[in-house]
Design a protein around this motif. Structure first.
Motif, PDB file in Angstrom:
ATOM      1  N   ARG A  29       0.848  -0.917   0.199  1.00 23.59           N
ATOM      2  CA  ARG A  29       0.168  -0.172  -0.085  1.00 23.59           C
ATOM      3  C   ARG A  29       1.040   1.186   0.038  1.00 23.59           C
ATOM      4  O   ARG A  29       0.478   2.283  -0.642  1.00 23.59           O
ATOM      5  N   ASP A  30       2.082   1.390   0.311  1.00 19.73           N
ATOM      6  CA  ASP A  30       2.700   2.516   1.180  1.00 19.73           C
ATOM      7  C   ASP A  30       4.135   2.271  -0.049  1.00 19.73           C
ATOM      8  O   ASP A  30       5.401   3.010   0.648  1.00 19.73           O
ATOM      9  N   GLY A  31       3.893   1.147  -1.022  1.00 16.55           N
ATOM     10  CA  GLY A  31       5.630   1.263  -0.729  1.00 16.55           C
ATOM     11  C   GLY A  31       5.889   1.343  -2.480  1.00 16.55           C
ATOM     12  O   GLY A  31       5.347   2.606  -2.897  1.00 16.55           O
ATOM     13  N   ARG A  32       6.581   1.511  -3.554  1.00 17.91           N
ATOM     14  CA  ARG A  32       6.257   1.411  -4.532  1.00 17.91           C
ATOM     15  C   ARG A  32       5.572   1.946  -5.514  1.00 17.91           C
ATOM     16  O   ARG A  32       4.563   0.907  -5.322  1.00 17.91           O
ATOM     17  N   PHE A  33       5.188   2.992  -6.038  1.00 18.98           N
ATOM     18  CA  PHE A  33       4.856   3.411  -6.924  1.00 18.98           C
ATOM     19  C   PHE A  33       5.085   3.683  -8.838  1.00 18.98           C
ATOM     20  O   PHE A  33       6.714   4.177  -8.229  1.00 18.98           O
ATOM     21  N   ILE A  34       4.348   4.029  -9.443  1.00 14.44           N
ATOM     22  CA  ILE A  34       4.786   3.664 -10.760  1.00 14.44           C
ATOM     23  C   ILE A  34       4.861   6.037 -10.923  1.00 14.44           C
ATOM     24  O   ILE A  34       5.327   6.752 -11.384  1.00 14.44           O
TER      25      ILE A  34
END
Length: 87
Positions: A29-34
């Motif tokens: 949920r709070d990890g890597r994002f694009i």
């Protein structure tokens, strides 16, 4: 790679605000994002929502699926209707 438009939680305990991000559905949920496409602050009255509508519509056209909460927010703001008209 299946992508989701989701909320990423930030803020202190009992004082959340959220970043609206495009992320791989397998990431935390709070990890890597694009890409970060806006923010949502439900603690304000009325709730504050700031989105880059063009980017959201572009990602919806690419096949990104909004989560249930983001889907409700996008419907309320009328962005899903704009995306349907653009398609």
């Amino acid at each position: 790679m299946a992508t989701k438009i989701r909320l990423q939680r930030h803020g202190a305990k009992k004082r959340p605000f959220y970043q609206v991000v495009i992320a791989d559905e397998r990431s935390r949920r709070d990890g890597r994002f694009i890409e970060n496409v806006g923010y949502y602050d439900p603690t304000k009255n009325p709730a504050v929502l700031k989105l880059n509508v063009e980017k959201v519509i572009a990602w919806l056209d690419k096949g990104a699926q909004p989560t249930d909460t983001v889907n409700q927010i996008l419907k309320k703001e009328g962005i899903l209707e704009k995306a349907a008209q653009a398609a």
